[in-house]
Design a protein around this motif. Structure first.
Motif, PDB file in Angstrom:
ATOM      1  N   GLU A  18       0.815  -1.220   0.000  1.00 31.02           N
ATOM      2  CA  GLU A  18       0.000   0.000   0.000  1.00 31.02           C
ATOM      3  C   GLU A  18       0.848   1.268   0.000  1.00 31.02           C
ATOM      4  OE1 GLU A  18      -3.259  -0.112   2.822  1.00 31.02           O
ATOM      5  OE2 GLU A  18      -3.217  -2.292   2.773  1.00 31.02           O
ATOM      6  N   GLY A  19       1.926   1.259  -0.760  1.00 33.29           N
ATOM      7  CA  GLY A  19       2.779   2.427  -0.888  1.00 33.29           C
ATOM      8  C   GLY A  19       3.790   2.622   0.225  1.00 33.29           C
ATOM      9  N   VAL A  20       3.812   1.718   1.208  1.00 32.65           N
ATOM     10  CA  VAL A  20       4.773   1.810   2.310  1.00 32.65           C
ATOM     11  C   VAL A  20       5.890   0.807   2.079  1.00 32.65           C
ATOM     12  CG1 VAL A  20       5.121   1.482   4.792  1.00 32.65           C
ATOM     13  CG2 VAL A  20       3.028   2.565   3.959  1.00 32.65           C
ATOM     14  N   MET A  21       7.140   1.284   2.076  1.00 29.93           N
ATOM     15  CA  MET A  21       8.297   0.409   1.946  1.00 29.93           C
ATOM     16  C   MET A  21       8.830   0.135   3.344  1.00 29.93           C
ATOM     17  SD  MET A  21      10.416  -1.396   0.229  1.00 29.93           S
ATOM     18  CE  MET A  21      10.623  -0.972  -1.482  1.00 29.93           C
ATOM     19  N   PHE A  22       8.832  -1.126   3.741  1.00 33.31           N
ATOM     20  CA  PHE A  22       9.315  -1.494   5.069  1.00 33.31           C
ATOM     21  C   PHE A  22      10.830  -1.566   5.067  1.00 33.31           C
ATOM     22  CE2 PHE A  22       4.971  -3.022   4.951  1.00 33.31           C
ATOM     23  CZ  PHE A  22       4.485  -2.565   6.163  1.00 33.31           C
ATOM     24  N   GLN A  23      11.422  -1.005   6.102  1.00 32.43           N
ATOM     25  CA  GLN A  23      12.876  -0.958   6.228  1.00 32.43           C
ATOM     26  C   GLN A  23      13.436  -2.327   6.621  1.00 32.43           C
ATOM     27  OE1 GLN A  23      14.541   1.853   5.361  1.00 32.43           O
ATOM     28  NE2 GLN A  23      12.511   2.613   4.825  1.00 32.43           N
ATOM     29  N   ALA A  24      14.739  -2.473   6.485  1.00 36.64           N
ATOM     30  CA  ALA A  24      15.417  -3.732   6.792  1.00 36.64           C
ATOM     31  C   ALA A  24      15.254  -4.151   8.246  1.00 36.64           C
ATOM     32  CB  ALA A  24      16.897  -3.618   6.440  1.00 36.64           C
ATOM     33  N   ALA A  25      14.982  -3.211   9.135  1.00 35.31           N
ATOM     34  CA  ALA A  25      14.875  -3.522  10.567  1.00 35.31           C
ATOM     35  C   ALA A  25      13.542  -4.175  10.945  1.00 35.31           C
ATOM     36  CB  ALA A  25      15.071  -2.256  11.384  1.00 35.31           C
ATOM     37  N   VAL A  26      12.550  -4.155  10.043  1.00 34.94           N
ATOM     38  CA  VAL A  26      11.228  -4.700  10.375  1.00 34.94           C
ATOM     39  C   VAL A  26      11.202  -6.190  10.024  1.00 34.94           C
ATOM     40  CG1 VAL A  26       8.739  -4.416  10.119  1.00 34.94           C
ATOM     41  CG2 VAL A  26      10.237  -2.446   9.860  1.00 34.94           C
ATOM     42  N   THR A  27      11.785  -6.988  10.911  1.00 33.72           N
ATOM     43  CA  THR A  27      11.908  -8.423  10.626  1.00 33.72           C
ATOM     44  C   THR A  27      11.062  -9.293  11.548  1.00 33.72           C
ATOM     45  OG1 THR A  27      13.799  -8.614  12.103  1.00 33.72           O
ATOM     46  CG2 THR A  27      14.278  -8.164   9.776  1.00 33.72           C
ATOM     47  N   ASP A  28      10.350  -8.689  12.491  1.00 36.35           N
ATOM     48  CA  ASP A  28       9.672  -9.470  13.515  1.00 36.35           C
ATOM     49  C   ASP A  28       8.331  -8.854  13.896  1.00 36.35           C
ATOM     50  OD1 ASP A  28      10.191 -11.880  14.819  1.00 36.35           O
ATOM     51  OD2 ASP A  28      10.784 -10.877  16.659  1.00 36.35           O
ATOM     52  N   ALA A  29       7.502  -8.519  12.894  1.00 37.15           N
ATOM     53  CA  ALA A  29       6.200  -7.901  13.163  1.00 37.15           C
ATOM     54  C   ALA A  29       5.188  -8.986  13.539  1.00 37.15           C
ATOM     55  CB  ALA A  29       5.722  -7.144  11.927  1.00 37.15           C
ATOM     56  N   VAL A  30       4.504  -8.808  14.655  1.00 41.00           N
ATOM     57  CA  VAL A  30       3.534  -9.794  15.136  1.00 41.00           C
ATOM     58  C   VAL A  30       2.195  -9.589  14.429  1.00 41.00           C
ATOM     59  CG1 VAL A  30       2.323 -10.686  17.162  1.00 41.00           C
ATOM     60  CG2 VAL A  30       4.673  -9.863  17.370  1.00 41.00           C
ATOM     61  N   GLY A  31       1.577 -10.709  14.042  1.00 38.05           N
ATOM     62  CA  GLY A  31       0.273 -10.632  13.403  1.00 38.05           C
ATOM     63  C   GLY A  31      -0.466 -11.946  13.458  1.00 38.05           C
ATOM     64  N   HIS A  32      -1.717 -11.918  12.990  1.00 44.41           N
ATOM     65  CA  HIS A  32      -2.571 -13.100  12.918  1.00 44.41           C
ATOM     66  C   HIS A  32      -2.823 -13.434  11.457  1.00 44.41           C
ATOM     67  CE1 HIS A  32      -3.652 -11.726  16.994  1.00 44.41           C
ATOM     68  NE2 HIS A  32      -3.849 -13.006  17.225  1.00 44.41           N
ATOM     69  N   ILE A  33      -2.753 -14.719  11.130  1.00 35.07           N
ATOM     70  CA  ILE A  33      -3.088 -15.159   9.776  1.00 35.07           C
ATOM     71  C   ILE A  33      -4.588 -14.959   9.581  1.00 35.07           C
ATOM     72  CG2 ILE A  33      -3.112 -17.093   8.152  1.00 35.07           C
ATOM     73  CD1 ILE A  33      -0.269 -16.200   9.040  1.00 35.07           C
ATOM     74  N   VAL A  34      -4.978 -14.270   8.515  1.00 38.10           N
ATOM     75  CA  VAL A  34      -6.386 -14.071   8.197  1.00 38.10           C
ATOM     76  C   VAL A  34      -6.854 -15.200   7.286  1.00 38.10           C
ATOM     77  CG1 VAL A  34      -8.075 -12.545   7.095  1.00 38.10           C
ATOM     78  CG2 VAL A  34      -6.209 -11.571   8.463  1.00 38.10           C
ATOM     79  N   LYS A  35      -6.099 -15.413   6.184  1.00 38.70           N
ATOM     80  CA  LYS A  35      -6.465 -16.469   5.239  1.00 38.70           C
ATOM     81  C   LYS A  35      -5.344 -16.664   4.240  1.00 38.70           C
ATOM     82  CE  LYS A  35      -8.790 -13.270   2.112  1.00 38.70           C
ATOM     83  NZ  LYS A  35     -10.024 -12.920   1.427  1.00 38.70           N
ATOM     84  N   GLN A  36      -5.392 -17.796   3.556  1.00 41.75           N
ATOM     85  CA  GLN A  36      -4.475 -18.028   2.441  1.00 41.75           C
ATOM     86  C   GLN A  36      -5.110 -17.371   1.225  1.00 41.75           C
ATOM     87  OE1 GLN A  36      -3.300 -22.096   1.793  1.00 41.75           O
ATOM     88  NE2 GLN A  36      -1.946 -21.547   0.117  1.00 41.75           N
ATOM     89  N   THR A  37      -4.341 -16.546   0.526  1.00 41.59           N
ATOM     90  CA  THR A  37      -4.893 -15.801  -0.607  1.00 41.59           C
ATOM     91  C   THR A  37      -4.507 -16.382  -1.951  1.00 41.59           C
ATOM     92  OG1 THR A  37      -3.013 -14.283  -0.549  1.00 41.59           O
ATOM     93  CG2 THR A  37      -4.990 -13.636   0.680  1.00 41.59           C
ATOM     94  N   SER A  38      -3.493 -17.243  -1.960  1.00 43.74           N
ATOM     95  CA  SER A  38      -3.022 -17.831  -3.210  1.00 43.74           C
ATOM     96  C   SER A  38      -2.355 -19.170  -2.911  1.00 43.74           C
ATOM     97  CB  SER A  38      -2.026 -16.878  -3.876  1.00 43.74           C
ATOM     98  OG  SER A  38      -1.391 -17.491  -4.966  1.00 43.74           O
ATOM     99  N   GLU A  39      -2.543 -20.134  -3.827  1.00 43.73           N
ATOM    100  CA  GLU A  39      -1.881 -21.427  -3.651  1.00 43.73           C
ATOM    101  C   GLU A  39      -0.601 -21.533  -4.465  1.00 43.73           C
ATOM    102  OE1 GLU A  39      -4.146 -24.973  -3.630  1.00 43.73           O
ATOM    103  OE2 GLU A  39      -5.876 -24.007  -2.723  1.00 43.73           O
TER     104      GLU A  39
END
Length: 69
Positions: A18-39
């Motif tokens: 979405e137009g945001v480039m994540f820096q090299a330091a963002v290696t451990d962002a916590v999140g929840h799996i919503v769904k598989q979007t592609s096989e």
């Protein structure tokens, strides 16, 4: 591989969403799996527990996700 609701840590280094480039330091962002979007290739939608410049969901391949510590 990952099921909806699974908690994991996502490596966002160098990823653009979405137009945001994540820096090299963002290696451990916590999140929840919503769904598989592609096989082929496999990709998962992950809802992050916090927002990076308004981005709180990202689509990533499984190699960028690892189990919660």
């Amino acid at each position: 591989m990952f099921q909806p609701g699974h908690v994991g840590r996502v490596n966002l280094a160098g990823l653009q969403a979405e137009g945001v480039m994540f820096q090299a330091a963002v290696t451990d962002a916590v999140g929840h799996i919503v769904k598989q979007t592609s096989e082929q290739p496999p990709k998962y939608l992950v809802k992050l527990l916090f927002s990076f410049r308004g981005v709180n969901e990202v689509e990533v391949p499984p190699e960028r996700i690892h189990g919660d510590k």
